[in-house]
Scaffold this active site. Structure first.
Site, PDB file in Angstrom:
ATOM      1  N   GLY A   1       0.824  -1.196   0.000  1.00 55.44           N
ATOM      2  CA  GLY A   1       0.000   0.000   0.000  1.00 55.44           C
ATOM      3  C   GLY A   1       0.858   1.246   0.000  1.00 55.44           C
TER       4      GLY A   1
ATOM      5  N   GLN B   1       3.068  10.007   1.305  1.00 53.41           N
ATOM      6  CA  GLN B   1       4.360   9.314   1.243  1.00 53.41           C
ATOM      7  C   GLN B   1       5.158   9.667  -0.007  1.00 53.41           C
ATOM      8  OE1 GLN B   1       2.495   5.280   2.196  1.00 53.41           O
ATOM      9  NE2 GLN B   1       4.498   5.113   3.159  1.00 53.41           N
TER      10      GLN B   1
ATOM     11  N   HIS C   1      -2.473   7.287   7.205  1.00 56.74           N
ATOM     12  CA  HIS C   1      -1.454   8.188   6.630  1.00 56.74           C
ATOM     13  C   HIS C   1      -2.069   9.528   6.216  1.00 56.74           C
ATOM     14  CE1 HIS C   1       2.451   6.242   6.201  1.00 56.74           C
ATOM     15  NE2 HIS C   1       1.905   5.133   5.738  1.00 56.74           N
TER      16      HIS C   1
ATOM     17  N   CYS D   1       6.008  -0.368   6.719  1.00 57.52           N
ATOM     18  CA  CYS D   1       5.606   0.825   5.975  1.00 57.52           C
ATOM     19  C   CYS D   1       6.774   1.228   5.079  1.00 57.52           C
ATOM     20  CB  CYS D   1       5.301   1.944   6.974  1.00 57.52           C
ATOM     21  SG  CYS D   1       4.854   3.516   6.224  1.00 57.52           S
ATOM     22  N   LEU D   2       6.502   1.614   3.841  1.00 56.93           N
ATOM     23  CA  LEU D   2       7.596   1.993   2.941  1.00 56.93           C
ATOM     24  C   LEU D   2       8.353   3.228   3.444  1.00 56.93           C
ATOM     25  CD1 LEU D   2       6.123   1.384  -0.642  1.00 56.93           C
ATOM     26  CD2 LEU D   2       7.660  -0.069   0.681  1.00 56.93           C
TER      27      LEU D   2
ATOM     28  N   HIS E   1      -4.150   1.165   7.709  1.00 55.32           N
ATOM     29  CA  HIS E   1      -2.803   1.766   7.686  1.00 55.32           C
ATOM     30  C   HIS E   1      -2.741   2.942   6.712  1.00 55.32           C
ATOM     31  CE1 HIS E   1       1.759   1.365   7.710  1.00 55.32           C
ATOM     32  NE2 HIS E   1       1.547   2.094   6.631  1.00 55.32           N
ATOM     33  N   GLU E   2      -3.218   2.723   5.487  1.00 57.87           N
ATOM     34  CA  GLU E   2      -3.090   3.767   4.462  1.00 57.87           C
ATOM     35  C   GLU E   2      -3.989   4.965   4.757  1.00 57.87           C
ATOM     36  OE1 GLU E   2      -0.558   3.468   2.757  1.00 57.87           O
ATOM     37  OE2 GLU E   2      -0.260   1.332   3.045  1.00 57.87           O
TER      38      GLU E   2
END
Ligand code: NI
Length: 160
Positions: free
Chosen positions: A46, A51, A136, A90-91, A132-133
């Site tokens: 994701g 991000q 953000h 997480c990226l 999660h996304e």
């Protein structure tokens, strides 16, 4: 289509609140395509627009399960049910993982890339990824809600 730079922990943009998308126009479509390219390059499941430095409420998710990636504009969680203990990364936190509690099931609403209203019923990993996304988009990072003391650094595998 282009790979964008992924902002990492410590970049203050990750803590800002993203704005509602008023219209799913060509610029948003281009953002979505770039986010998909960027997520796939780093094998993420994701990615949220902040991000890649864009404070707009746009999310992409791909579980690599044969289904088309989700492309979500203005997503919200409208219902949650149950609990699951999960490992999460997480990226924006390369090679770091923590344990946390997420809902087992969620219902989310969003616009798709055509600007149509959609409803997503999700459980397991997809429910986790949606939570999660979407967090953000409000400047919330997974480490904020992890089970304390569970953050681990995992040595990356070499590709040669
Ligand atoms: Ni993330």
């Amino acid at each position: 289509m282009a790979i964008r730079v992924v902002r990492e922990n410590g970049d203050e943009i990750l803590r800002k609140k993203s704005r509602i998308v008023e219209k799913v126009d060509d610029k948003i479509i281009e953002l979505i395509e770039d986010m998909l390219d960027t997520m796939h390059k780093y094998n993420g499941v994701g990615l949220a627009a902040p991000q890649v430095g864009v404070l707009k409420r746009v999310v992409v998710i791909d579980l690599y399960d044969g289904n088309e990636p989700l492309k979500l504009v203005n997503p919200i969680i409208v219902k949650t049910k149950g609990k699951q203990e999960v490992e999460e990364g997480c990226l924006s936190f390369p090679n770091q993982y923590a344990k946390m509690i997420r809902p087992e099931e969620v219902i989310a609403e969003a616009l798709n890339e055509k600007g149509e209203k959609i409803k997503i019923k999700a459980k397991g990993l997809l429910a986790q990824a949606l939570c999660h996304e979407i967090e953000h988009l409000d400047g919330i990072l997974f480490v904020d809600n992890m089970i304390p003391g569970t953050l681990e650094y995992v040595e990356p595998q070499k590709n040669n």
